[in-house]
Design a protein around this motif. Structure first.
Motif, short mmCIF file in Angstrom:
data_model
loop_
_atom_site.label_atom_id
_atom_site.label_comp_id
_atom_site.label_asym_id
_atom_site.label_seq_id
_atom_site.Cartn_x
_atom_site.Cartn_y
_atom_site.Cartn_z
N ASP B 23 0.84 -1.23 0.14
CA ASP B 23 0.08 -0.13 0.01
C ASP B 23 0.90 1.30 0.01
OD1 ASP B 23 -2.12 -1.52 0.23
OD2 ASP B 23 -2.63 -1.48 2.13
N LEU B 24 1.88 1.27 0.82
CA LEU B 24 2.61 2.49 0.86
C LEU B 24 3.50 2.71 -0.25
CD1 LEU B 24 3.79 4.35 3.00
CD2 LEU B 24 5.84 2.96 3.25
N SER B 31 1.35 9.04 -6.02
CA SER B 31 1.36 10.87 -5.68
C SER B 31 2.39 11.17 -6.78
CB SER B 31 1.67 10.77 -4.51
OG SER B 31 3.03 10.33 -3.79
N LEU B 32 3.63 10.54 -7.03
CA LEU B 32 4.68 11.01 -7.88
C LEU B 32 4.11 11.17 -9.31
CD1 LEU B 32 7.98 8.98 -7.19
CD2 LEU B 32 7.34 11.07 -6.55
N ILE B 33 3.35 9.95 -9.82
CA ILE B 33 2.63 9.91 -11.08
C ILE B 33 1.65 11.25 -11.20
CG2 ILE B 33 1.20 8.61 -12.77
CD1 ILE B 33 2.97 6.27 -11.64
N THR B 34 0.69 11.45 -10.12
CA THR B 34 -0.07 12.46 -10.39
C THR B 34 0.52 13.63 -10.33
OG1 THR B 34 -1.65 11.05 -9.02
CG2 THR B 34 -2.28 13.11 -9.33
N GLY B 35 1.62 14.02 -9.46
CA GLY B 35 2.31 15.27 -9.64
C GLY B 35 2.99 15.53 -10.76
N LEU B 36 3.26 14.29 -11.80
CA LEU B 36 3.63 14.77 -13.11
C LEU B 36 2.82 15.02 -14.18
CD1 LEU B 36 6.55 11.90 -13.09
CD2 LEU B 36 6.84 14.44 -12.97
N GLY B 37 1.80 14.99 -13.65
CA GLY B 37 0.31 15.33 -14.28
C GLY B 37 -0.33 14.09 -15.27
N GLN B 39 -2.70 10.56 -14.94
CA GLN B 39 -3.81 10.06 -14.11
C GLN B 39 -3.52 8.71 -13.55
OE1 GLN B 39 -7.66 9.86 -16.20
NE2 GLN B 39 -8.74 8.53 -14.60
N ALA B 40 -3.29 8.36 -12.43
CA ALA B 40 -2.91 7.29 -11.66
C ALA B 40 -4.20 6.21 -11.36
CB ALA B 40 -2.07 7.37 -10.55
N ILE B 41 -3.91 5.23 -11.89
CA ILE B 41 -5.12 3.96 -11.50
C ILE B 41 -4.35 3.02 -10.58
CG2 ILE B 41 -6.71 2.56 -12.37
CD1 ILE B 41 -6.61 4.07 -15.19
N GLU B 42 -4.89 2.79 -9.22
CA GLU B 42 -4.20 1.95 -8.45
C GLU B 42 -4.88 0.43 -8.74
OE1 GLU B 42 -4.31 3.03 -4.23
OE2 GLU B 42 -4.89 4.99 -4.62
#
Lengths: 114, 409
Positions: B23-24, B31-37, B39-42
């Protein structure tokens, strides 16, 4: 696609580099022979010794180069196999082209009539 | 024809599936990927990642190597096996530089690797590479789509042209003025350079012609259709007879030669044209480079008619000859384009005029109706099922017994 040999006595022997002169290569053949004629060749033998088949497009290209030479020189053919001869006969091309059995006969005869 | 617009190229914002059981670690990557613009899908395991991939259309998967249910390598294999429309770029997250494991992952279809704990800058660089590749793949797919759409349209146009051309050709399985006429027409491309016609000229004379334009395909077919529209029964009536009203087919061919010699290109055509008197059986014809017609009598004796002639449109000064032959009652005439005689078998032997004549000779047993298709069948066998390289036309005509038809006087 053509192989050309030019001799000191002014003869140019052209051999199509394909066993079949057809719609697939007729235009290339015509363009390359035209370049040679435009380059000054005026005593030309097109030798069909290694050509087994000539279709209507191939014949069209051959007539095209004959017209290109016109009165500026002489273009003859040699080495027609029996199928190509038959086609020449049906289309009366034997009355349009001077046909020789081989290159040697063609050049000898042309030299005599120089 | 208008060009189809290229689809918009994908930009950062595109979907990235993060397959990671920790999870961690997953939250950190997302969060890194979202920060780069992006869309992250878990996805907490490989099976979930695969399911999400099919549903979201994501184009990048960042996967941990060790996961329950489906590990990174197995997940990659499954992704490749899906054969999705879009290319899926797979980046594997590994703990250490394990060469053997990387080999295995590459063979499974992994595109790239990053080490756990890599810097944001390194992750960004890897994702930029992925975006570049995805954009490139997208452009290629667009081009392929446009080429296919354009090709489909050209094929559709050609089929429409072929249908229009076919409509010009007579459906010859019929009795015309006491002649039984049958034909076969096999274009080598969708459209053809062959054209033929057969029609009544008056109450006694039948007109028949066949044309073969040099070359084949679209260029030849345009000329053949033009000729088809030109050579009508009226054209025969006004050009194929002399001042005394006697058949003069050479006159018609000369008129066509004058008309078609103007063009500067190498296009020309061969033709044969005939006028047949149904009462006397007199055949007047002119052969212009077309293969000789074959005359077959009731006993199956076949002879070629004519000894050639200049093609049309090749030399303006060409002269043409009239020929005459008698068609006896019950005898037949077979006209066949050079595609038959010139057809080569796999051993590159040509079919030849003798074989065409041999089939024509079977007319008494076979009947005229079957002659054209017998030639087509024989060529099919000769070519071992390979399509012909040139357009084929066969027309066979029988002068029937006079009591067979009410037309006769």
């Amino acid at each position: 696609m053509i192989h050309t040999t030019t001799f000191d006595n002014g003869f140019t022997i052209i051999r199509p580099g394909a066993a079949r002169l057809t719609a697939a290569n007729a235009k290339t053949f015509k363009d390359e022979v035209t370049d040679i004629i435009n380059g000054g060749a005026n005593r030309v033998v097109i030798d069909f010794k290694n050509v087994s088949f000539l279709d209507s497009s191939g014949l069209g290209a051959l007539v095209g180069v004959l017209k290109k030479v016109g009165h500026r020189g002489e273009l003859v053919v040699s080495g027609l196999n029996s199928d190509v001869q038959q086609m020449f006969r049906i289309c009366r091309m034997d009355r349009v082209f001077t046909v020789y059995k081989d290159v040697e006969t063609a050049t000898q005869s042309m030299a005599e009539f120089q | 024809m208008t060009a189809l617009p290229l689809l918009q190229t994908p930009s950062p914002g595109l979907k990235i599936i993060v397959a990671e059981d920790s999870d961690l670690q997953r939250l950190y990557l997302c969060s890194l990927i979202t920060g780069l613009g992006f869309q992250a899908i878990e996805a907490k395991d490989g099976a979930t990642a695969l399911d999400l991939l099919a549903r979201t259309g994501a184009e990048i998967v960042i996967s941990d190597l060790d996961m329950p249910h489906l590990d990174g390598v197995a997940l990659t294999r499954k992704i490749r096996a899906l054969e999705l429309d879009q290319y899926v770029h797979v980046i594997m997250v590994t703990g250490a530089d394990d060469v053997a494991m990387r080999d295995k992952a590459l063979r499974a279809g992994v595109d790239d690797f990053i080490s756990k704990g890599s810097s944001t800058a390194l992750l960004k660089a890897r994702l930029q590479t992925a975006v570049r590749l995805i954009n490139h793949a997208g452009e290629l797919a667009d081009r392929t789509r446009i080429i296919k759409a354009t090709n489909d349209r050209i094929q559709q146009d050609l089929r429409a042209a072929a249908a229009a051309q076919r409509a010009l050709l007579p459906d010859l399985h019929d009795d015309i003025m006491g002649f039984r006429v049958a034909s076969a027409f096999v274009p080598s491309a969708i459209v053809s350079g062959d054209m033929f016609g057969c029609f009544a000229l008056n109450d006694r004379k039948l007109g028949l012609y066949a044309v073969d334009v040099s070359g084949h395909g679209v260029h030849a077919s345009l000329l053949s259709v033009a000729i088809g529209y030109l050579i009508t029964p009226d054209y025969f009536r006004t050009h194929a007879f002399d001042a005394q009203g006697e058949p003069d087919l050479a006159r018609m061919v000369t008129a066509l030669n004058d008309r078609f010699s103007a063009s500067e290109n190498d296009a020309y055509f061969t033709m044969i044209c005939c006028v047949i008197d149904r009462v006397t059986g007199r055949l007047d014809f002119c052969q212009a480079g077309y293969p000789a017609a074959v005359y077959v009598d009731q006993a199956g004796c076949a002879v070629p008619l004519g000894d050639g002639g200049f093609p049309v449109g090749m030399f303006r000064s060409a002269t043409y000859e009239n020929n005459v032959h008698q068609i006896k009652t019950g005898a037949a005439l077979v006209i066949c384009s050079d595609a038959a005689a010139e057809a080569e078998n796999p051993a590159q032997e040509i079919f030849g005029t003798a074989r065409v004549r041999d089939i024509a000779r079977t007319f008494p047993e076979r009947g005229v109706d079957d002659i054209p298709h017998a030639i087509v069948r024989a060529l099919n066998v000769w070519r071992n099922g390979e399509p012909l390289e040139d357009d084929l036309t066969v027309v066979a005509l029988e002068r029937k017994n006079t009591h067979d038809t009410h037309h006769n006087i």
